[in-house]
Enzyme design. Structure first.
Site, PDB file in Angstrom:
ATOM      1  N   HIS A   1      -3.753  -3.213  -4.563  1.00 12.18           N
ATOM      2  CA  HIS A   1      -3.839  -4.473  -3.525  1.00 12.18           C
ATOM      3  C   HIS A   1      -4.470  -4.738  -2.556  1.00 12.18           C
ATOM      4  O   HIS A   1      -6.181  -5.838  -2.322  1.00 12.18           O
ATOM      5  CB  HIS A   1      -2.338  -4.316  -3.188  1.00 12.18           C
ATOM      6  CG  HIS A   1      -2.350  -6.204  -2.328  1.00 12.18           C
ATOM      7  ND1 HIS A   1      -1.261  -7.249  -2.670  1.00 12.18           N
ATOM      8  CD2 HIS A   1      -2.707  -6.401  -0.914  1.00 12.18           C
ATOM      9  CE1 HIS A   1      -1.036  -8.332  -2.201  1.00 12.18           C
ATOM     10  NE2 HIS A   1      -2.185  -7.821  -1.002  1.00 12.18           N
ATOM     11  N   GLU A   2      -4.572  -3.630  -1.604  1.00  9.92           N
ATOM     12  CA  GLU A   2      -5.259  -3.880  -0.446  1.00  9.92           C
ATOM     13  C   GLU A   2      -6.609  -3.854  -0.519  1.00  9.92           C
ATOM     14  O   GLU A   2      -7.875  -3.673  -0.466  1.00  9.92           O
ATOM     15  CB  GLU A   2      -5.177  -3.207   0.671  1.00  9.92           C
ATOM     16  CG  GLU A   2      -3.831  -2.669   1.074  1.00  9.92           C
ATOM     17  CD  GLU A   2      -3.315  -4.107   1.496  1.00  9.92           C
ATOM     18  OE1 GLU A   2      -3.776  -4.714   1.775  1.00  9.92           O
ATOM     19  OE2 GLU A   2      -1.985  -4.028   1.051  1.00  9.92           O
TER      20      GLU A   2
ATOM     21  N   HIS B   1      -8.344  -6.840  -1.956  1.00  6.85           N
ATOM     22  CA  HIS B   1      -8.815  -8.001  -0.792  1.00  6.85           C
ATOM     23  C   HIS B   1     -10.064  -7.129  -0.282  1.00  6.85           C
ATOM     24  O   HIS B   1     -10.856  -8.180   0.406  1.00  6.85           O
ATOM     25  CB  HIS B   1      -7.605  -7.420   0.431  1.00  6.85           C
ATOM     26  CG  HIS B   1      -6.264  -7.955   0.526  1.00  6.85           C
ATOM     27  ND1 HIS B   1      -6.128  -9.191   0.048  1.00  6.85           N
ATOM     28  CD2 HIS B   1      -4.930  -7.665   0.394  1.00  6.85           C
ATOM     29  CE1 HIS B   1      -5.241  -9.570   0.029  1.00  6.85           C
ATOM     30  NE2 HIS B   1      -4.782  -8.752   0.626  1.00  6.85           N
TER      31      HIS B   1
ATOM     32  N   ALA C   1       3.683  -3.918   4.502  1.00  6.56           N
ATOM     33  CA  ALA C   1       3.556  -2.073   3.704  1.00  6.56           C
ATOM     34  C   ALA C   1       1.866  -1.908   3.872  1.00  6.56           C
ATOM     35  O   ALA C   1       1.453  -0.579   4.499  1.00  6.56           O
ATOM     36  CB  ALA C   1       3.311  -2.793   2.641  1.00  6.56           C
ATOM     37  N   ALA C   2       0.889  -3.569   4.767  1.00 10.42           N
ATOM     38  CA  ALA C   2      -0.573  -2.219   4.184  1.00 10.42           C
ATOM     39  C   ALA C   2      -1.349  -3.312   5.224  1.00 10.42           C
ATOM     40  O   ALA C   2      -0.800  -4.425   5.090  1.00 10.42           O
ATOM     41  CB  ALA C   2      -1.194  -1.903   3.216  1.00 10.42           C
ATOM     42  N   MET C   3      -2.669  -2.984   5.997  1.00 10.16           N
ATOM     43  CA  MET C   3      -3.347  -4.835   6.314  1.00 10.16           C
ATOM     44  C   MET C   3      -5.096  -3.682   5.776  1.00 10.16           C
ATOM     45  O   MET C   3      -5.095  -3.227   6.005  1.00 10.16           O
ATOM     46  CB  MET C   3      -2.948  -4.303   7.463  1.00 10.16           C
ATOM     47  CG  MET C   3      -3.748  -5.630   8.289  1.00 10.16           C
ATOM     48  SD  MET C   3      -4.088  -7.471   7.499  1.00 10.16           S
ATOM     49  CE  MET C   3      -5.296  -7.918   7.416  1.00 10.16           C
ATOM     50  N   GLU C   4      -5.280  -5.303   4.629  1.00  7.94           N
ATOM     51  CA  GLU C   4      -6.975  -4.803   4.364  1.00  7.94           C
ATOM     52  C   GLU C   4      -7.983  -4.717   4.862  1.00  7.94           C
ATOM     53  O   GLU C   4      -9.220  -5.331   4.597  1.00  7.94           O
ATOM     54  CB  GLU C   4      -7.358  -5.719   2.884  1.00  7.94           C
ATOM     55  CG  GLU C   4      -6.793  -7.194   3.751  1.00  7.94           C
ATOM     56  CD  GLU C   4      -6.126  -7.911   4.040  1.00  7.94           C
ATOM     57  OE1 GLU C   4      -4.513  -7.320   4.525  1.00  7.94           O
ATOM     58  OE2 GLU C   4      -6.017  -9.703   3.303  1.00  7.94           O
ATOM     59  N   ASN C   5      -7.627  -4.710   6.386  1.00  8.37           N
ATOM     60  CA  ASN C   5      -9.431  -4.190   7.487  1.00  8.37           C
ATOM     61  C   ASN C   5     -10.201  -4.442   6.692  1.00  8.37           C
ATOM     62  O   ASN C   5      -9.988  -2.516   5.655  1.00  8.37           O
ATOM     63  CB  ASN C   5      -8.857  -3.724   8.872  1.00  8.37           C
ATOM     64  CG  ASN C   5      -7.590  -4.100   9.397  1.00  8.37           C
ATOM     65  OD1 ASN C   5      -7.064  -5.069   9.818  1.00  8.37           O
ATOM     66  ND2 ASN C   5      -6.637  -2.975   9.774  1.00  8.37           N
TER      67      ASN C   5
ATOM     68  N   GLU D   1      -3.750 -14.099  -1.393  1.00 10.82           N
ATOM     69  CA  GLU D   1      -2.472 -12.609  -1.485  1.00 10.82           C
ATOM     70  C   GLU D   1      -2.345 -13.092  -3.273  1.00 10.82           C
ATOM     71  O   GLU D   1      -1.455 -12.015  -3.625  1.00 10.82           O
ATOM     72  CB  GLU D   1      -1.464 -13.797  -0.245  1.00 10.82           C
ATOM     73  CG  GLU D   1      -2.023 -12.367   1.010  1.00 10.82           C
ATOM     74  CD  GLU D   1      -2.372 -11.451   1.257  1.00 10.82           C
ATOM     75  OE1 GLU D   1      -1.892 -10.601   0.092  1.00 10.82           O
ATOM     76  OE2 GLU D   1      -3.068 -11.364   1.979  1.00 10.82           O
TER      77      GLU D   1
HETATM   78 ZN   LIG Z   1      -1.963  -9.319   0.730  1.00 10.93          ZN
END
Ligand SMILES: [Zn+2]
Length: 1007
Positions: A426-427, A430, A390-394, A449
């Protein structure tokens, strides 16, 4: 990292690893005073070492025989200088217990171990890349500043699918503590260098040893492809005014940075990064940090884009992108620039504005909550058409799949808006839990997570207080959802051992996300909000820019408790919940003993399992924070907290008589189920029927979920949950309805191919119909848009319409058909956004093939991502097996259906009773293709396997599944054993409980 919708081990040296390493990775500012002190110390140290050398030499001579036996070498000992002797190097390990010690390090072959040896660790990476978007290749040069930890001749790092060209190592001439040049630096001779593909490693063997505390520089140049897959540095495309445009972006979590450059690709090896990208200037490039400058164009006419140096971070958070996107931006009060980058048409239509707006508010929220500032000067949100998650928290450059960040308020449903909001929340969380403080190793991935998932609810409450997410929606969507999975004996502890690279994807499952969040919520409630917050603040401050393990968190939370005089050993309590799989069912009953007065209760705990026969043999036990209250017809007394540590305990509770009842797990803050004696269940049900408001909304939902699941596992008679939901016609809140509908759809899957199915569906409709008519359908022309809608009533209305239409309410069917006919004849979609999903699906299932074709056409012509998803799902609702088959084939073999949606298509066909056999058969036939395509992103497969098997209920189907498991091998990991257990449970339920279930429904009084 955000997973798309739905999808085991003891502690492995976690503690030791964390402590030792945490010590050595603390960033200390280097002040002048400190340098001077260091200098004096060095003089002293030099004198001492001469003395030590004399003593050691003497001792060594005496003990030389024993020395030979031990193999020598170790942290404090200088290895032989010059050419490596037979005992050169030695202890090149991070952790004392990992790997056996060998005399000759090269003979020991540290690259054959699954983890990096850690004898040299990176401090800084200078990474220069030249990106060719015309032929999708890139070449790079990385220069890594290394600090030697233990004397070693072998440098082992990660590289995967990279064509390594040149390698060189130079001594920097300084030491780790003193960054000044001195003579003695220079090139080091390399004996050999080679890839070791088994462990995705690259090995450089030197003639001479690296010396502890000294700095070195490793330079590697390499070439690679920008792959057409969703890992590493990959490409995807989109259409802009009929023209195909490409972009390239990274996805490094968990172990794919090594596909883009040689690096120490484990979370513990944090370092700083300076990235420079050269590419065709018609593209824009982005990275974690803002652009620091551009170098003049080279021969190819391309300038290099130099990005500012990052803070210390793990490799898997590094990110960059090369694209033609445009952006909109905003600024926080603290001066952080937030930009949303997307396809130019999406940006100009304003589809990114909502995410931009909430991100700004969320940065403020988290800064206030954690009392730690956001670390970087900017945060970019990048909306890409294709992404594995869904997404990535870089850090500073979070990447989202378009469906989780772009929102068109005119057509989006409230569910779509809620899901999108939660992914963003959520992201952003992070950026603290993950980017700033990173779990030491993947076994504790739930530390980031679980937190991010928990904060999805807390953060969304901040944005929309009326949604009541943490107190309500959390229960159905997290707690009830994960207890289904964790009640299986094929579940696993939340902290699970992972060693091999190929196992790492496996830890990103619902247990890590949802059980993690549920445990954190339980703990936050036991501690109280202010102490919980205080502990988190201390944890983040102590470990910022570093790594932490779960014990580091427990210590900080325990400290916070002690500061208020509450001495709970949080680590001791939580180990039971994180190191054991599953959860308990706590049974509360009035004391049966003659000796005890009636205000005593007996409380017992056992491991809840759907295969109950197994639970008797489980020795698991938990420290359960059980809240209990006594209620009567008009009120519920105050709750008391009981710690249940033993299998069976007796506790004194407030006054009770024949009309008072007990309620456990107040507001369902605990991660366990509660059962009662049958008399108490009877009283609770009576209470719900007479005045349900005495029991909180959360507990009403909890009673429904517990009763259905206890019955399903055989702890309760089948009639209890059915009788309990008889109060629903009076229920005006969304949450209990939602809990009930989830349980009913579960049962529906078990029952919808049985002869007596009508008894069940009629009973459901009996509960639903009056409230459905009362709530009605949403207004034809939506007033305003979804952002202003009243969430509670809209969701309840939609839930009731879904129940009514799917269990066969004729009026509901007519309404849906009218809407679709109107759309076709007027070519104007006047269906309210919130009910479009159910209307499309009902229309396709009841109406003829022309409607299917119409929806298929709309699916292709629609540009709104939320709408596209609904239309595609609706196509799976057809009763026509021919059409379903056509859809399945089109999905898999053409590019008409986006790759990431194919799995959803198969699962949705399986959810359609008419499509079940087809989906099950199709899945088995195409397994090789599907496994090859989605195998690496394990959760996709696991979601698919669950989706096409959960409705199998007969002995024959069970045999088919067993045969498939045997023939397919172990490619699907734990998902297959889980599927097997679920289907066995289905078959067992039919054998043991089905008769009783229908018997209850047949009783005239219940019809
Ligand atoms: Zn996550």
């Amino acid at each position: 990292m955000g997973l798309n919708d739905s999808s085991p081990g003891a502690m492995r040296n976690g503690r030791g690893l964390s402590d030792q390493w945490a010590e050595s990775v603390v960033v200390r500012p280097r002040t002048t005073e400190r340098s001077i002190t260091v200098h004096k110390r060095l003089v002293l140290a030099f004198a001492l070492s001469i003395l030590t050398l004399i003593i050691v030499t003497a001792v060594a001579v005496v003990l030389s025989v024993r020395f030979e036996e031990c193999g020598g070498g170790g942290r404090g000992r200088e290895g032989p200088t010059g050419e490596s002797g037979p005992r050169g190097g030695g202890g090149s390990r991070l952790n004392g217990s990992r790997g056996e010690r060998t005399g000759d390090e090269e003979a020991g072959q540290p690259w054959k171990k699954s983890r990096l040896p850690g004898s040299a660790r990176p401090r800084h990476y200078d990474l220069e890349l030249v990106v060719h978007m015309d032929n999708f290749t890139f070449s790079g040069e990385v220069s890594i500043e290394l600090e030697c930890v233990n004397a070693t001749r072998v440098i082992v790092l990660h590289a995967d699918r990279l064509e390594v060209d040149r390698v060189s190592v130079t001594a920097e001439g300084g030491t780790a503590g003193r960054a000044f040049s001195r003579p003695g630096g220079g090139a080091m001779r390399i004996q050999r260098h080679f890839p070791y593909p088994t462990n995705q490693m690259y090995v450089v063997v030197l003639h001479r040893e690296l010396k502890p505390m000294r700095l070195y520089r490793l330079n590697v140049s390499f070439d690679a492809a920008i792959e057409d897959e969703l890992l590493g540095f990959f490409r995807s495309s989109y259409n802009l005014q009929g023209e195909r445009r490409f972009l390239a972006v990274t996805q490094f979590s968990p172990i794919h940075a090594r596909k883009a450059f040689p690096c120490f690709d484990e979370p513990l090896f944090k370092a700083t990064f300076s990235l420079s990208l050269r590419h065709d200037p018609r593209f824009t490039s982005l990275s974690n940090m803002p652009l620091a400058g551009r170098s003049p164009p080279g021969e190819d006419g391309w300038p290099a884009h130099r990005f500012a140096r990052t803070p210390r971070m793990s490799t898997y958070y590094l990110a960059w992108a090369v694209c033609n996107f445009t952006y909109r931006e905003t600024q926080t009060d603290g001066g952080v620039t937030i930009r949303l980058y997307a396809r130019p048409d999406a940006v100009s239509s304003g589809a990114g504005d909502y995410a931009l707006h909430i991100t700004k508010r969320l940065l403020g929220f988290y800064q206030d909550y954690f009392k730690v500032q956001y670390s970087l000067p900017k945060l970019d949100l990048l909306a890409v058409p294709k992404h594995p998650y869904a997404a990535m928290e870089n850090w500073g450059l979070s990447v989202f799949v378009e469906q989780k960040i772009l929102l068109d308020p005119e057509v989006a449903s409230s569910t779509y808006q809620m899901e999108l909001t939660m992914v963003v929340v959520h992201e952003i969380c992070h950026q603290w839990f993950g980017d700033l403080v990173t779990p030491v190793w993947w076994e504790d991935v739930w530390l980031k997570e679980g937190f991010a998932h928990f904060f999805e609810y807390v953060g969304t409450d901040f944005l929309f207080p009326k949604w009541n997410m943490e107190k309500q929606r959390f229960l159905t969507d997290v707690l009830h959802e994960v207890m289904l999975l964790d009640g299986l004996s094929s579940s696993h502890p939340i902290s699970q051992e992972v060693e091999r690279a190929t196992d790492i994807d496996r830890v990103f499952d619902w247990i890590a996300y949802k059980k993690g969040a549920a445990l954190i919520r339980m703990l936050a409630n036991v501690m109280g909000k202010s102490l919980f917050q205080k502990g988190l603040n201390d944890y983040l401050l102590s470990h910022m820019y570093g790594n932490a393990a779960r014990d580091d968190l427990w210590n900080k939370l325990s400290q916070a408790m002690r500061s208020e005089g509450r001495g709970i050993d949080i680590g001791g309590m939580m180990d039971g919940w994180t190191l054991q799989m599953g959860y308990p069912v706590v049974t509360i009953s009035r004391s049966q003993s003659e000796q005890l007065p009636t205000d005593y209760i007996t409380v017992s705990q056992e491991h809840f399992l759907y295969g109950q026969e197994v639970s008797n043999s489980s020795s698991s036990r938990w420290q359960v924070p059980l809240t209990v209250a006594v209620g009567n017809r008009s009120s519920l007394g105050s709750e008391s907290l009981i710690w249940v540590n033993n299998r069976t305990e007796t506790h004194r509770i407030g006054r009770m008589d024949d009309n008072t009842w007990l309620l456990g797990n107040i507001n369902q803050t605990g991660y366990f189920r509660v059962n009662y004696d049958l008399h108490n269940w009877k009283l609770l049900i009576q209470q719900l029927h007479t005045d349900h408001r005495v029991i909180s909304v959360g507990n009403r939902a909890g009673l429904i979920d517990d009763a259905f699941n206890l019955a399903r596992a055989g702890y309760l008679p089948q009639g209890v949950p059915l009788q309990l939901i008889g109060y629903l016609p009076q229920e005006a809140w969304f949450l209990p309805w939602h809990a009930a509908s989830r349980a009913l759809y579960q049962l529906d899957k078990l029952l919808d191919r049985t002869d007596e199915y009508r008894l069940f569906s009629d009973y459901v409709l009996k509960q639903v119909t009056s409230r459905y008519h009362q709530m009605g359908w949403p207004a034809n022309a939506p007033e305003g848009n979804v952002l202003q809608a009243s969430y509670q009533s809209e969701e309840l209305q939609r839930e009731l319409i879904m129940l009514a239409c799917s269990f066969g309410n004729k009026q509901c069917h007519r309404q849906a058909v009218t809407y679709i006919s109107d759309w076709i004849s007027s070519n104007k979609n006047r269906i309210p956004p919130n009910v479009r999903g159910v209307v499309y699906c009902t229309g396709v299932s009841l109406m003829d093939e022309d409607v299917w074709e119409f929806i298929w056409m709309k699916f292709h012509s629609s540009n709104a991502v939320s709408e596209k998803k609904l239309l595609l799902e609706a196509l799976t609702c057809s009763d026509d097996v021919f059409l379903l088959n056509r859809l399945l084939n089109l999905s898999l073999t053409s590019d008409l259906v986006p790759e990431q949606d194919v799995i959803d298509v198969i699962i949705h066909v399986g959810q359609n009773p008419r499509g079940r056999n087809l989906a099950w058969k199709y899945f088995r036939e195409k397994w090789d293709v599907l496994n090859a395509r989605y195998g690496e992103a394990l959760f996709m497969n696991s979601k698919l396997i669950g989706g096409v098997t959960e409705f199998l209920t007969t002995e024959t189907e069970l045999a088919e599944l067993k045969e498939f498991v045997q023939s397919s091998g172990l490619g699907a990991g734990p998902a297959l054993s889980r599927a097997l257990e679920i289907v066995e449970g289905n078959v067992r339920w039919h054998r043991l409980h089905r008769r009783q279930f229908f018997q209850w429904l047949r009783k005239p009084s219940n019809q």
